[in-house]
Design a protein around this motif. Sequence first.
Motif, short mmCIF file in Angstrom:
data_model
loop_
_atom_site.label_atom_id
_atom_site.label_comp_id
_atom_site.label_asym_id
_atom_site.label_seq_id
_atom_site.Cartn_x
_atom_site.Cartn_y
_atom_site.Cartn_z
N VAL A 70 10.31 4.94 12.48
CA VAL A 70 9.72 6.23 12.86
C VAL A 70 10.25 7.27 11.88
CG1 VAL A 70 9.54 8.01 14.63
CG2 VAL A 70 9.55 5.60 15.29
N TYR A 71 9.34 8.01 11.28
CA TYR A 71 9.71 9.06 10.33
C TYR A 71 9.59 10.40 11.05
CZ TYR A 71 9.91 5.48 6.85
OH TYR A 71 10.28 4.36 6.16
N LEU A 72 10.72 11.08 11.16
CA LEU A 72 10.81 12.33 11.92
C LEU A 72 10.97 13.51 10.97
CD1 LEU A 72 13.21 10.94 14.62
CD2 LEU A 72 11.02 11.99 15.16
N CYS A 73 10.27 14.56 11.28
CA CYS A 73 10.39 15.81 10.54
C CYS A 73 11.01 16.86 11.46
CB CYS A 73 9.01 16.26 10.08
SG CYS A 73 8.94 17.87 9.29
N ALA A 74 11.84 17.72 10.91
CA ALA A 74 12.44 18.81 11.67
C ALA A 74 12.39 20.08 10.84
CB ALA A 74 13.88 18.48 12.06
N SER A 75 12.35 21.22 11.52
CA SER A 75 12.44 22.49 10.81
C SER A 75 13.46 23.38 11.51
CB SER A 75 11.09 23.20 10.72
OG SER A 75 10.64 23.65 11.99
N LYS A 78 0.84 -1.21 0.00
CA LYS A 78 0.00 0.00 0.00
C LYS A 78 0.88 1.26 0.00
CE LYS A 78 -4.04 -2.10 0.80
NZ LYS A 78 -5.19 -2.05 -0.14
N ASP A 79 0.29 2.37 -0.44
CA ASP A 79 0.97 3.66 -0.37
C ASP A 79 0.59 4.37 0.94
OD1 ASP A 79 0.48 4.56 -3.91
OD2 ASP A 79 1.64 2.96 -2.94
N VAL A 80 1.52 5.15 1.49
CA VAL A 80 1.21 5.94 2.69
C VAL A 80 1.70 7.37 2.50
CG1 VAL A 80 1.28 4.00 4.31
CG2 VAL A 80 3.37 5.29 3.86
N GLU A 81 1.02 8.28 3.18
CA GLU A 81 1.38 9.69 3.13
C GLU A 81 1.52 10.19 4.57
OE1 GLU A 81 -0.37 12.04 -0.53
OE2 GLU A 81 -1.19 12.86 1.35
N LEU A 82 2.67 10.80 4.85
CA LEU A 82 2.95 11.33 6.18
C LEU A 82 3.04 12.84 6.08
CD1 LEU A 82 5.82 8.81 7.09
CD2 LEU A 82 3.35 8.48 7.23
N ARG A 83 2.53 13.52 7.09
CA ARG A 83 2.41 14.99 7.02
C ARG A 83 3.26 15.64 8.10
NH1 ARG A 83 -1.96 19.02 5.80
NH2 ARG A 83 -1.68 20.72 7.29
N CYS A 84 3.84 16.81 7.74
CA CYS A 84 4.63 17.59 8.69
C CYS A 84 4.24 19.06 8.60
CB CYS A 84 6.13 17.44 8.39
SG CYS A 84 7.18 18.52 9.39
N ASP A 85 3.90 19.65 9.74
CA ASP A 85 3.67 21.10 9.85
C ASP A 85 4.85 21.71 10.60
OD1 ASP A 85 0.54 20.19 9.80
OD2 ASP A 85 0.85 22.23 9.08
N PRO A 86 5.70 22.48 9.91
CA PRO A 86 6.87 23.03 10.59
C PRO A 86 6.51 24.20 11.50
CG PRO A 86 6.75 23.88 8.37
CD PRO A 86 5.61 22.89 8.52
N ILE A 87 7.49 24.65 12.25
CA ILE A 87 7.31 25.86 13.06
C ILE A 87 7.15 27.05 12.12
CG2 ILE A 87 8.47 27.42 14.68
CD1 ILE A 87 9.77 24.89 15.91
N SER A 134 9.11 9.77 -1.97
CA SER A 134 9.09 11.13 -2.52
C SER A 134 8.55 12.07 -1.46
CB SER A 134 8.24 11.19 -3.79
OG SER A 134 6.89 10.87 -3.49
N ALA A 135 8.82 13.34 -1.64
CA ALA A 135 8.33 14.35 -0.69
C ALA A 135 8.05 15.64 -1.43
CB ALA A 135 9.33 14.57 0.44
N GLU A 136 7.10 16.37 -0.88
CA GLU A 136 6.75 17.68 -1.43
C GLU A 136 6.64 18.67 -0.30
OE1 GLU A 136 3.99 16.36 -5.29
OE2 GLU A 136 3.09 17.30 -3.53
N ARG A 137 6.84 19.92 -0.65
CA ARG A 137 6.61 21.01 0.31
C ARG A 137 6.06 22.19 -0.46
NH1 ARG A 137 10.68 24.53 4.21
NH2 ARG A 137 9.04 25.19 5.65
N THR A 138 5.02 22.79 0.06
CA THR A 138 4.39 23.95 -0.55
C THR A 138 4.98 25.20 0.10
OG1 THR A 138 2.36 22.68 -0.80
CG2 THR A 138 2.23 25.07 -1.12
N GLY A 139 5.82 25.92 -0.64
CA GLY A 139 6.42 27.14 -0.11
C GLY A 139 7.20 26.85 1.15
N GLU A 140 6.89 27.56 2.23
CA GLU A 140 7.55 27.35 3.52
C GLU A 140 6.57 26.79 4.53
OE1 GLU A 140 9.49 30.97 4.63
OE2 GLU A 140 10.95 30.83 2.99
N SER A 141 5.64 25.95 4.05
CA SER A 141 4.65 25.41 4.97
C SER A 141 4.71 23.90 4.99
CB SER A 141 3.26 25.92 4.59
OG SER A 141 2.93 25.50 3.29
N VAL A 142 3.54 23.29 4.93
CA VAL A 142 3.38 21.86 5.14
C VAL A 142 4.20 21.04 4.14
CG1 VAL A 142 1.68 19.99 4.99
CG2 VAL A 142 1.11 22.13 6.14
N SER A 143 4.70 19.90 4.63
CA SER A 143 5.38 18.94 3.76
C SER A 143 4.71 17.57 3.91
CB SER A 143 6.85 18.83 4.14
OG SER A 143 7.50 17.83 3.38
#
Lengths: 113, 113
Positions: free
Chosen positions: A89-94, A17-26, A66-75
């Motif tokens: 564990v998939y970790l996001c940092a900003s 299956k495909d999965v999508e993980l979301r990150c909201d930076p500071i 693969s990964a995407e980011r819209t401008g300087e917001s969500v990835s």
Amino acid sequence: GAGVSQSPSNKVTEKGKDVELRCDPISGHTALYWYRQRLGQGLEFLIYFQGNSAPDKSGLPSDRFSAERTGESVSTLTIQRTQQEDSAVYLCASSGSGRSPLHFGNGTRLTVT
Amino acid sequence: QKEVEQDPGPLSVPEGAIVSLNCTYSNSAFQYFMWYRQYSRKGPELLMYTYSSGNKEDGRFTAQVDKSSKYISLFIRDSQPSDSATYLCAMSARSNAGNMLTFGGGTRLMVKP
């Protein structure tokens, strides 16, 4: 203030299956990083976004990632056709500009059955 | 051989002890050195951030960098049970894009009351 937010916190999926993980930076942080942490191991770099520049994808382990980011917001980090070895564990940092330190979210724990 | 080596532990000490955590590295280009603390099921939290060689102190924590030996240390004085966590060293080079970090595998510390 709000820190880095990741969702979902846990994800169980079937192999293939495909999965999508979301990150909201500071808010205001121009740089965003994705890392992977396998059980009992350190963090493995995946991809880096800086503003509107082309991302550094040198850490992506295969073309299923693969990964995407819209401008300087969500990835979003997408893993296609998941395999059991993707369990981690998939970790996001900003961070702000230059050599500002990285601030991490609490991660998404992915289990592929 | 990994670029950054760290003894995985676990390291078990009594409350009040002085703790010494260490990392060695092979890339002489590393100039920025960090220590992160990671509690179970949480993201890494920045403890110390140093540039080049020398010492830096913050409360009960002291970070040391010896670039000639490619060796960094974190000392924790008067250790507390709340210090029980995994400690990750991380470093980056001036040539790295942004502040892309290379991590050690982490040392698990247990402070017993």
